[in-house]
Design a protein around this motif. Structure first.
Motif, short mmCIF file in Angstrom:
data_model
loop_
_atom_site.label_atom_id
_atom_site.label_comp_id
_atom_site.label_asym_id
_atom_site.label_seq_id
_atom_site.Cartn_x
_atom_site.Cartn_y
_atom_site.Cartn_z
N THR A 275 38.17 26.45 46.42
CA THR A 275 37.96 25.49 45.87
C THR A 275 39.31 24.97 44.68
OG1 THR A 275 37.09 26.86 44.65
CG2 THR A 275 35.46 25.86 46.03
N SER A 276 39.19 24.65 43.67
CA SER A 276 40.58 24.19 42.41
C SER A 276 40.34 24.81 41.66
CB SER A 276 40.33 22.77 42.69
OG SER A 276 39.11 22.06 42.30
N ALA B 279 34.48 28.81 40.32
CA ALA B 279 33.47 28.76 41.81
C ALA B 279 32.47 29.86 41.60
CB ALA B 279 34.68 28.77 43.03
N LEU C 207 29.16 22.77 42.35
CA LEU C 207 30.46 22.80 42.17
C LEU C 207 31.31 21.05 42.03
CD1 LEU C 207 31.79 25.12 45.26
CD2 LEU C 207 32.00 25.55 42.77
N ILE D 36 34.73 20.94 40.09
CA ILE D 36 35.30 22.22 41.03
C ILE D 36 35.80 21.49 42.84
CG2 ILE D 36 35.30 24.01 41.98
CD1 ILE D 36 34.13 24.94 39.65
N VAL E 157 36.08 21.11 46.34
CA VAL E 157 35.79 22.43 47.61
C VAL E 157 37.31 22.11 48.35
CG1 VAL E 157 34.02 22.80 49.39
CG2 VAL E 157 33.73 22.35 47.01
N ARG E 158 37.67 23.03 48.91
CA ARG E 158 38.52 22.25 49.56
C ARG E 158 38.70 23.04 51.37
NH1 ARG E 158 43.21 23.76 45.26
NH2 ARG E 158 43.46 21.70 44.44
#
Length: 313
Positions: A234-235, A240, A281, A286, A288-289
């Protein structure tokens, strides 16, 4: 409309002396599907593939292949092709000569255009006139597949077809198998490569100690009631982690891990709890990558089912 079965096995058993290789195997394979066969060493995979290819006969039970009951004689059923423990090839002959010789032995059309088409389909055109003794393992595997294609099989049985394949070879083989299935051919392949099976197969059978532990669609192995470990990138790793710790059904597994130059969180969860975490998230802004199982659903199920089999013995 119900698809016709390419293989139907009921209570199939096979023993080699005191060793029970297959123990009451039930199996249904529909036409036009790519079906994966997995299991630990000694699970009975090679024995089952041998039965399908007519290289062995069952000691008990009933086996129908392409709508016909299999008798007690060693013979490849009509419409079935493939190989177990690697394809049988003539090392002193070229790839093209190998296919011509195999076609002649089968009483099939050995004309060059048909052979060249098969070689081209598996990506061996450039080495068609090279002797097989100089081929790599992956090239031999592709040539074995080309030999099977000459028979226009309705059931194709392959043992570890991805062995030794480079990325280009794998792409060729995957493309061929996908096309065959789309045209109605049933493909049965064994592999220890879970990623290959998950990318190709619509169904899978897991064997352990000669028994079927699971057989069905891959989607059932990723059922919502099975907890898996997921890698979450995540960023905001710390944010998270706090949110994961406060989400019901989520368990944070250990410390953060380095992943692709960033800090990733590993969480254990079932699918509904994971969905709730992702929604949380998003609400917390936030990003989510990446979210992916640490171990694939197929591999996780394989380990769980085979370990349970050993515990039950």
């Amino acid at each position: 409309m119900v698809a016709q079965r390419a293989v139907r096995a009921r209570g199939v058993t096979k023993c080699f002396g005191d060793v029970v290789a297959l123990d009451g195997v039930d199996l249904d394979l529909e036409q036009g599907r790519i079906h994966g066969l997995v299991g630990p060493n000694g699970a009975g995979k090679t024995t089952l593939l041998g039965l399908l290819l007519g290289l062995a006969v069952a000691d008990g039970g009933a086996l129908d292949i392409l709508g016909m009951p299999v008798g007690r004689a060693l013979a490849a059923p009509r419409g079935v092709a493939g190989f177990v423990d690697g394809p049988g090839l003539y090392p002193s002959l070229t790839a093209r000569q190998n296919l011509a010789a195999l076609a002649a032995l089968r009483g099939q059309d050995a004309r060059t255009p048909r052979i060249d088409d098969a070689l081209g389909e598996v990506g061996l055109t450039d080495v068609a006139d090279d002797r097989v003794r100089g081929f790599s393992l992956g090239m031999r595997q592709r040539l074995g597949l080309a030999a099977a294609l000459l028979t226009a099989p309705r059931l194709l049985v392959l043992d570890e077809p991805a062995n030794g394949l480079d990325p280009a070879g794998k792409r060729h083989v995957h493309g061929v198998l996908t096309r065959l299935a789309s045209e109605g051919t049933t493909v049965v392949l064994s592999s220890h490569r879970m990623d290959d099976l998950e990318s190709l197969c619509s169904e899978v059978t897991i064997l352990a100690t000669g028994r079927v532990r699971f057989s069905g669609p891959l989607g059932k192995l990723a059922s919502e009631d099975r907890e898996l470990d997921y890698r979450l990138l995540t960023s905001d790793p710390e944010g998270a982690r706090r949110l994961a710790a406060d989400t019901a059904g989520i368990r944070v597994v250990g410390d953060a891990v380095a992943w692709r130059g960033a800090e990733a969180l590993v969480v254990a969860a079932q699918v509904p709890a994971l969905d709730a975490l992702v929604a949380g998230l998003v609400r917390a802004d936030i990003a989510v990558r990446e979210l992916a199982p640490v171990v694939s659903p197929l591999e996780a199920a394989f380990l769980a089912l085979t370990e349970q089999q050993e515990a039950d013995r």
